[in-house]
Design a protein around this motif. Sequence first.
Motif, PDB file in Angstrom:
ATOM      1  N   GLU A   1     -40.026 -19.199  16.885  1.00 48.58           N
ATOM      2  CA  GLU A   1     -40.187 -18.149  17.949  1.00 48.58           C
ATOM      3  C   GLU A   1     -40.988 -18.560  19.075  1.00 48.58           C
ATOM      4  O   GLU A   1     -40.744 -18.643  20.163  1.00 48.58           O
ATOM      5  CB  GLU A   1     -40.398 -16.894  17.180  1.00 48.58           C
ATOM      6  CG  GLU A   1     -40.442 -15.660  18.436  1.00 48.58           C
ATOM      7  CD  GLU A   1     -39.082 -15.439  19.125  1.00 48.58           C
ATOM      8  OE1 GLU A   1     -39.320 -14.979  20.044  1.00 48.58           O
ATOM      9  OE2 GLU A   1     -37.943 -15.972  18.784  1.00 48.58           O
ATOM     10  N   GLY A   2     -42.191 -19.165  18.471  1.00 45.33           N
ATOM     11  CA  GLY A   2     -42.946 -19.660  19.498  1.00 45.33           C
ATOM     12  C   GLY A   2     -42.728 -20.706  20.247  1.00 45.33           C
ATOM     13  O   GLY A   2     -42.738 -20.816  21.636  1.00 45.33           O
TER      14      GLY A   2
ATOM     15  N   ARG B   1     -45.463 -11.900  21.281  1.00 43.09           N
ATOM     16  CA  ARG B   1     -44.212 -11.542  20.723  1.00 43.09           C
ATOM     17  C   ARG B   1     -44.686 -11.033  19.283  1.00 43.09           C
ATOM     18  O   ARG B   1     -45.260 -11.828  18.626  1.00 43.09           O
ATOM     19  CB  ARG B   1     -43.396 -12.792  20.474  1.00 43.09           C
ATOM     20  CG  ARG B   1     -42.596 -13.122  21.925  1.00 43.09           C
ATOM     21  CD  ARG B   1     -41.758 -12.304  22.349  1.00 43.09           C
ATOM     22  NE  ARG B   1     -41.090 -12.570  23.589  1.00 43.09           N
ATOM     23  CZ  ARG B   1     -41.326 -12.460  24.928  1.00 43.09           C
ATOM     24  NH1 ARG B   1     -42.485 -11.774  24.864  1.00 43.09           N
ATOM     25  NH2 ARG B   1     -40.703 -13.083  25.846  1.00 43.09           N
ATOM     26  N   ARG B   2     -44.275  -9.917  18.899  1.00 44.48           N
ATOM     27  CA  ARG B   2     -44.463  -9.251  17.624  1.00 44.48           C
ATOM     28  C   ARG B   2     -43.383  -9.430  16.686  1.00 44.48           C
ATOM     29  O   ARG B   2     -42.213  -8.465  17.287  1.00 44.48           O
ATOM     30  CB  ARG B   2     -45.040  -7.823  17.636  1.00 44.48           C
ATOM     31  CG  ARG B   2     -45.566  -7.089  16.418  1.00 44.48           C
ATOM     32  CD  ARG B   2     -46.002  -5.904  16.420  1.00 44.48           C
ATOM     33  NE  ARG B   2     -45.991  -5.074  15.405  1.00 44.48           N
ATOM     34  CZ  ARG B   2     -46.674  -5.432  14.155  1.00 44.48           C
ATOM     35  NH1 ARG B   2     -47.747  -6.173  14.435  1.00 44.48           N
ATOM     36  NH2 ARG B   2     -46.579  -4.612  13.070  1.00 44.48           N
ATOM     37  N   MET B   3     -43.083  -9.933  15.831  1.00 40.49           N
ATOM     38  CA  MET B   3     -42.042  -9.976  15.083  1.00 40.49           C
ATOM     39  C   MET B   3     -41.760  -8.746  14.264  1.00 40.49           C
ATOM     40  O   MET B   3     -42.824  -8.089  13.859  1.00 40.49           O
ATOM     41  CB  MET B   3     -41.991 -11.205  14.128  1.00 40.49           C
ATOM     42  CG  MET B   3     -42.314 -12.563  14.689  1.00 40.49           C
ATOM     43  SD  MET B   3     -41.160 -13.108  15.932  1.00 40.49           S
ATOM     44  CE  MET B   3     -39.835 -13.796  14.897  1.00 40.49           C
ATOM     45  N   GLU B   4     -40.488  -8.225  13.920  1.00 43.11           N
ATOM     46  CA  GLU B   4     -40.242  -7.194  13.075  1.00 43.11           C
ATOM     47  C   GLU B   4     -40.570  -7.273  11.578  1.00 43.11           C
ATOM     48  O   GLU B   4     -40.875  -6.285  10.952  1.00 43.11           O
ATOM     49  CB  GLU B   4     -38.661  -6.670  13.360  1.00 43.11           C
ATOM     50  CG  GLU B   4     -38.346  -6.264  14.819  1.00 43.11           C
ATOM     51  CD  GLU B   4     -36.961  -5.780  14.775  1.00 43.11           C
ATOM     52  OE1 GLU B   4     -36.191  -5.974  13.831  1.00 43.11           O
ATOM     53  OE2 GLU B   4     -36.619  -5.533  15.901  1.00 43.11           O
ATOM     54  N   THR B   5     -40.776  -8.357  11.164  1.00 40.08           N
ATOM     55  CA  THR B   5     -41.040  -8.684   9.780  1.00 40.08           C
ATOM     56  C   THR B   5     -41.846 -10.096   9.655  1.00 40.08           C
ATOM     57  O   THR B   5     -41.701 -10.696  10.684  1.00 40.08           O
ATOM     58  CB  THR B   5     -39.570  -8.919   8.965  1.00 40.08           C
ATOM     59  OG1 THR B   5     -38.791  -9.913   9.475  1.00 40.08           O
ATOM     60  CG2 THR B   5     -39.020  -7.562   8.866  1.00 40.08           C
TER      61      THR B   5
ATOM     62  N   ILE C   1     -48.440 -16.160  21.735  1.00 44.42           N
ATOM     63  CA  ILE C   1     -48.982 -15.380  20.525  1.00 44.42           C
ATOM     64  C   ILE C   1     -47.661 -14.725  19.744  1.00 44.42           C
ATOM     65  O   ILE C   1     -47.056 -13.904  20.102  1.00 44.42           O
ATOM     66  CB  ILE C   1     -50.010 -14.267  20.446  1.00 44.42           C
ATOM     67  CG1 ILE C   1     -51.302 -14.916  21.399  1.00 44.42           C
ATOM     68  CG2 ILE C   1     -50.461 -13.974  19.332  1.00 44.42           C
ATOM     69  CD1 ILE C   1     -51.943 -16.201  20.875  1.00 44.42           C
ATOM     70  N   VAL C   2     -47.486 -15.478  18.576  1.00 39.83           N
ATOM     71  CA  VAL C   2     -46.261 -14.857  17.744  1.00 39.83           C
ATOM     72  C   VAL C   2     -46.931 -14.265  16.695  1.00 39.83           C
ATOM     73  O   VAL C   2     -47.680 -14.687  15.864  1.00 39.83           O
ATOM     74  CB  VAL C   2     -45.326 -16.084  17.364  1.00 39.83           C
ATOM     75  CG1 VAL C   2     -44.167 -15.348  16.500  1.00 39.83           C
ATOM     76  CG2 VAL C   2     -44.745 -16.641  18.503  1.00 39.83           C
ATOM     77  N   ASP C   3     -46.710 -12.637  16.389  1.00 40.93           N
ATOM     78  CA  ASP C   3     -47.476 -12.151  15.426  1.00 40.93           C
ATOM     79  C   ASP C   3     -46.308 -11.632  14.522  1.00 40.93           C
ATOM     80  O   ASP C   3     -45.481 -10.983  14.870  1.00 40.93           O
ATOM     81  CB  ASP C   3     -48.018 -10.690  16.175  1.00 40.93           C
ATOM     82  CG  ASP C   3     -48.431  -9.795  15.248  1.00 40.93           C
ATOM     83  OD1 ASP C   3     -48.619 -10.038  13.795  1.00 40.93           O
ATOM     84  OD2 ASP C   3     -49.027  -8.668  15.523  1.00 40.93           O
TER      85      ASP C   3
ATOM     86  N   THR D   1     -52.637  -6.818  17.554  1.00 42.28           N
ATOM     87  CA  THR D   1     -52.100  -6.316  18.626  1.00 42.28           C
ATOM     88  C   THR D   1     -53.247  -6.012  19.849  1.00 42.28           C
ATOM     89  O   THR D   1     -53.409  -6.324  20.704  1.00 42.28           O
ATOM     90  CB  THR D   1     -50.952  -5.278  18.604  1.00 42.28           C
ATOM     91  OG1 THR D   1     -50.259  -5.580  17.912  1.00 42.28           O
ATOM     92  CG2 THR D   1     -50.657  -4.699  19.920  1.00 42.28           C
ATOM     93  N   GLU D   2     -54.349  -4.971  19.368  1.00 41.38           N
ATOM     94  CA  GLU D   2     -55.426  -4.821  19.908  1.00 41.38           C
ATOM     95  C   GLU D   2     -56.397  -6.196  20.395  1.00 41.38           C
ATOM     96  O   GLU D   2     -56.728  -6.190  21.574  1.00 41.38           O
ATOM     97  CB  GLU D   2     -56.398  -3.611  19.257  1.00 41.38           C
ATOM     98  CG  GLU D   2     -55.649  -2.314  19.153  1.00 41.38           C
ATOM     99  CD  GLU D   2     -54.467  -2.343  17.981  1.00 41.38           C
ATOM    100  OE1 GLU D   2     -53.911  -1.404  17.829  1.00 41.38           O
ATOM    101  OE2 GLU D   2     -54.532  -3.170  17.282  1.00 41.38           O
TER     102      GLU D   2
END
Length: 328
Positions: A90-91, A76-80, A49-51, A59-60
Amino acid sequence: MTGAEASAPQPFDPASAAIAVVTYNRSGLLSQLLTSIAQMDPKPGHVVIVDNASTDDTTEVVESFRARLGTELVYRRMETNTGGSGGFSEGMRVAYELGAEWIWLMDDDVEVLPDGLAKMGKWAPRFRSIQGRRYDYDGSEFYWQYRIAEPMGIPIPFAPAGFDESGYKPMNSGCFEGMFIHRDIVTQIGLPDPRFFIYWDDQTYGWLASRKTASVIVDEFVLRRTREIKQWDMGVRHMNASSNAYRYYIMRNRAHIKQYYRSLGVYNPILFGLGSALTFGKELIRLVFVERTVRGTSHLFRGIRDGRVIAKDASWRPMPPLEVTANG
């Protein structure tokens, strides 16, 4: 024909596949997708999962599925917000580095049919770039424009929808809402290009893949869209509503396609220019008949203006093959 294609077909192992999902501020839709993945049989080896820096409870939601998904979940949580293009790049990177043989890309506004992976895997021994079919929000059969007029760089809107007894049709495009691609092809053409942000990125990536392997769309329904989109029903086809951001990027990103065409020696300025003009005209029609307005044309012109800067950039280079990257 690549070496992988020349060798004897190998049976498909579901655990060798990874589903890569890009999401942004749509935790409700993402929850539906993850629920459908939890119900799949068989399941993939990984779900990535790319957020794109969501500000809701994404996230929750992701964490709530970690124990009940039934397969390994990588978040994976992106900064922007990097757009769909950056998210899928990214995925793909994460799935590739996890060792996935097959990478199945999808947005957060679909759900997977329970036997979806089995249906795609049936074709895996024969092809390396595969697109399945999907149902629309209302349950109807969604028509995807699977072929492009290469010299113009635009989809062919009336390519035949029917399938013959073979169960597949050659394609020279791609859609990140269901693209199923082998790591061998990803190695050769590199990751999806994040510079697109949104629009034309998946078509370009699928086109690049079709230059390396026999790409096909198969007569297998594997996804269903879970978000209703305003449309103009034209009978045999339909046209979706858009946004100012899409209008901007659909024109700006023509320059990135132009640069890819130049780099591969297939650029014809007259025919490609015609494709851009037809794209502009289509967006005007979309404004008038789908969104019932004439406001928004400024974003088309702004995209054209910024695209000229990209097209003149002598330092522009295509995304590098991963084999080159790996070897330094």
